[in-house]
Design an enzyme around this catalytic site. Sequence first.
Site, PDB file in Angstrom:
ATOM      1  CD  GLU A   1     -35.072  47.970  23.439  1.00 21.48           C
ATOM      2  OE1 GLU A   1     -34.443  49.076  23.860  1.00 21.48           O
ATOM      3  OE2 GLU A   1     -33.884  47.095  23.395  1.00 21.48           O
TER       4      GLU A   1
ATOM      5  CG  HIS B   1     -29.822  48.416  25.739  1.00 19.76           C
ATOM      6  ND1 HIS B   1     -31.399  47.677  26.659  1.00 19.76           N
ATOM      7  CD2 HIS B   1     -30.596  49.363  25.008  1.00 19.76           C
ATOM      8  CE1 HIS B   1     -32.304  47.979  25.214  1.00 19.76           C
ATOM      9  NE2 HIS B   1     -32.093  49.236  24.481  1.00 19.76           N
TER      10      HIS B   1
ATOM     11  CG  HIS C   1     -31.870  53.190  24.497  1.00 21.99           C
ATOM     12  ND1 HIS C   1     -33.197  53.620  25.591  1.00 21.99           N
ATOM     13  CD2 HIS C   1     -31.846  52.102  23.906  1.00 21.99           C
ATOM     14  CE1 HIS C   1     -33.714  52.819  24.502  1.00 21.99           C
ATOM     15  NE2 HIS C   1     -32.551  51.760  24.616  1.00 21.99           N
ATOM     16  CD  GLU C   2     -28.892  51.020  21.729  1.00 25.70           C
ATOM     17  OE1 GLU C   2     -29.308  50.702  22.301  1.00 25.70           O
ATOM     18  OE2 GLU C   2     -29.676  51.977  21.236  1.00 25.70           O
TER      19      GLU C   2
HETATM   20  N1  TRP Z   1     -32.431  47.402  20.987  1.00 31.47           N
HETATM   21  C1  TRP Z   1     -32.059  48.212  19.837  1.00 31.47           C
HETATM   22  C2  TRP Z   1     -31.850  49.460  21.419  1.00 31.47           C
HETATM   23  O1  TRP Z   1     -31.665  50.547  21.306  1.00 31.47           O
HETATM   24  C3  TRP Z   1     -32.538  48.848  19.007  1.00 31.47           C
HETATM   25  C4  TRP Z   1     -32.252  48.442  17.078  1.00 31.47           C
HETATM   26  C5  TRP Z   1     -31.710  48.487  16.837  1.00 31.47           C
HETATM   27  C6  TRP Z   1     -33.100  47.428  16.595  1.00 31.47           C
HETATM   28  N2  TRP Z   1     -31.684  47.780  15.459  1.00 31.47           N
HETATM   29  C7  TRP Z   1     -32.281  46.917  15.467  1.00 31.47           C
HETATM   30  C8  TRP Z   1     -33.970  46.657  16.418  1.00 31.47           C
HETATM   31  C9  TRP Z   1     -32.278  46.409  14.033  1.00 31.47           C
HETATM   32  C10 TRP Z   1     -34.543  45.539  15.332  1.00 31.47           C
HETATM   33  C11 TRP Z   1     -34.161  46.251  13.729  1.00 31.47           C
HETATM   34  O2  TRP Z   1     -33.649  50.498  20.978  1.00 31.47           O
HETATM   35 ZN    ZN Z   2     -32.882  49.951  23.156  1.00 28.38          ZN
END
Ligand code: TRP
Ligand code: ZN
Length: 895
Positions: free
Chosen positions: A322, A303, A299-300
């Site tokens: 997302e 992104h 997932h990461e």
């Molecule tokens: N973008 C992150 C994901 O992969 C989500 C995320 C990680 C997040 N840490 C956070 C969102 C802190 C809000 C606050 O989905």
């Molecule tokens: Zn994400």
Amino acid sequence: MREGPATLIRREDYVAPAYWIKTVDLTFDLDPAKTIVASRMQVERNSAVAPQPLKLHGEELNLLRVLANGESVSFRHEDGCLVIDSLPEGTFTLEIRNTCAPEKNTQLSGLYTSCGNFFTQCEAEGFRRITYFLDRPDVMAVYTVTLKADKKKYPVLLSNGNLVDQGDLDNGRHFAKWHDPFPKPSYLFALVGADLVARQQKIRTRAGKEHLLEVYVRRGDLDKTEHAMNSLIASVVWDEARFKLPLDLERFMIVAVGDFNMGAMENKGLNIFNTKYVLANPATATDADYSGIESVVGHEYFHNWTGNRITCRDWFQLSLKEGLTVFRDQEFSMDMAGSASARAVKRIEDVRGLRQMQFPEDAGPMAHPVRPDSYVEINNFYTATVYEKGAEVVRMMQTLVGRAGFERGMTLYFERHDGQAVTCDDFAQAVADANPGSALAEKLDAFKRWYAQAGTPRLVARGRYDAPSRTYTLGLEQQSDPSPGQPVKQPFVIPVAMGLVGHDGRAIALQLEGEAAPVGNERVLVLDEKHAYYTFVNVDAEPVPSLLRGFSAPVNLVDGLGDAELLVLLKHDADPFNRWEAGQRLALNRLLAAVRTDSTPDADPAFIDAMRGALRHPTLDPAFKELVLTLPSETYIAEQLEEVDPQRIHAARESMKLQLAQALRDDWVWAWDEHQTIGGYSPDPVSSGRRALANLALAMLCLDAQARGDSVWPGKAYQRFKDAGNMTDRMGALSALLDAGHELTQPALERFHAIFKGEDLVIDKWFALQARTPEPVGRQGAGRSLQRVKALMQHPDFSMKNPNRARSLIFSFTMYNPAGFHRADAAGYVFWADRVLELDAINPQVASRLARVMDRWKKLAEPYRSAAREAISRVAAKPDLSNDVREIVSRALED
Ligand code: TRP
Ligand code: ZN
């Protein structure tokens, strides 16, 4: 000021920023008590917007000075912003110097310390807790970052992009300078200053370029990084193969941290992960942990393109990155799983999660569209709707244009928007434009209602067979209930993958009226009106409709099928998802009947035979069998009812489980014996499926034995618990003892703690297992689990400050132990309110997740309902609540 005032932010109020920040040069002097941040920005006016003062976000900062083109300027503070009224003409340099206090940052947003090391979390609005900035995703800058810190304490200094310089400074300090060539929004900034070690791996991608992959962990954890590294390599390979998207940086780093609010964060080139999604070895991690790591690492990494290269214009577009990235990680895991059956298992697990989390959300006070229209606190909108339903919306697009068509859509999306901050419309438009003539292109405006309208539609299906004309007419109708702020809804575009199954199990060729010949045995009907009829011709005998195959749309199907038809589908459906679904519905119908009449569910011979047939089936995979033989969860059962009595649901489900345990005793013995895994541990789908089924068998055998007062199986479970060669089997045996309420549980728990003392992630499991296990039904001391949870809060290993630990005890109890939590004496709700308030003072993001446990309170029967309202009102009455928790409790109490 703790945070900005609570104001409602609306999507329709979006305006482009008045200024752009083109480059930013940051220098950090890392110190836990007082870190100095020096920022030097190239700022440009946005000529498309009327001239106005520069307003920079900032929160809990201590400002030292502000210079524009080297000269000091006057400024003021307003609405949590730093406002500068008069600035030089044209492009100018803005220099800001401020401090922040990482060790006091218990919210874990911005720059904070964990075990004395420095980490950041900037999504969604954490960067403003580091320095003053235009902290919004449509302002994209090129970052150069210099980190200075004590060399002994913090030998590792990391930030985004490439390392361009490093060296020693005086006083035992050193520095590292990083440059990220890709312009990015501030939420993707990251730094790490820590004493860590790394597993490194060089890879060569298709283009022949070499890249360095690194996984950083604490000393002593290196032996738990192999799976994360393998998952990362597999992710790089997969994204290149499936979507032609290569790794675009020389260096890609993952850093694990024990204190983290969510799963992980996709910061450009420097992903920061909750240790839970990095660390695994066979002794400490279960099969579920291994697959969680694979999907979160994927997932990461994914992104990097869907989120980082193309980002969101504003936070209302969150699902742009997302939903799409969850879809991509789901597809990745399915492709990794290999066989059709293993893919189906993954799909069933995903749908189970969607129904367990997202369907209740979509029917409750927090219901919101995949693209919300307003929010108070954006952190409250990192939801199952934005993530999981968002992924279903992307999946429906793929269903409508086909897999190759979807890949063309992705290609066009990157051709058009690489390097930009865009909206969900831009994505849908690209997929449609790449597929002219497709159902998506033809119905795009109507399809996009999935982004705009909340709620789970009901899909009502009625079939009628006409023997004389040999036709089968299928009527489909969609119905939508109102959602908050959305009293009436327009029809959705619903792809209904379907087939017709003969009572003998044959798949029937599908030929619609007006078609010259049949078009295979499976097709996708696209319902885009309130109702429609489909007439199939040349149907020899009355078929059983198999609708919504593979769960082709996020709807509730009401097809009126009876036992006989469900039994046909469970035995013969070519679609494994619907096969599983048929089994679940056979169980569900019996459970619901029992709950509604407050009676004991009836595991009648037809049902038992069907379950035995599935369990003993010669060709079905063990992983699939385990899913079929597992009863629907208490939460899912509750969602099907108008009024919920959690105790009744629990009693009914436990009774059904015991009947399955007893009636299939010999079959469970067979399942246990036949599904032992031998040899070294491997987390692959085949061996993990065997373990899952063997562990279910063991749990059933212990339950049955306990009811008979026999101690052979509990004895075997204890033995397995002691000798297990991996954590999956060890936990399986331990929870079998716990579920059965056997007296060996206590010594087993003590032994477990002694073995794994100091292994934080394993101790989390130890807390979670105890918290989610209710006292066995009908035994002395039922309802004692709250006492146990309170006692565990006093355990020296417990801490409210560490999110994983708080979740392992408090969330496991309130979310996964409904029978322990929903008590007639209201003690569970009092406990919940106290913990929400306690957590809110430490970490509002985590507190507000806990607050959401009560979302569905209005469905509760008395006396639960009144007690729940009182507890929520008590939280809402607290004067200095965070915006996060206030938004949740006030929505819960609305109308
Ligand atoms: N973008 C992150 C994901 O992969 C989500 C995320 C990680 C997040 N840490 C956070 C969102 C802190 C809000 C606050 O989905
Ligand atoms: Zn994400």
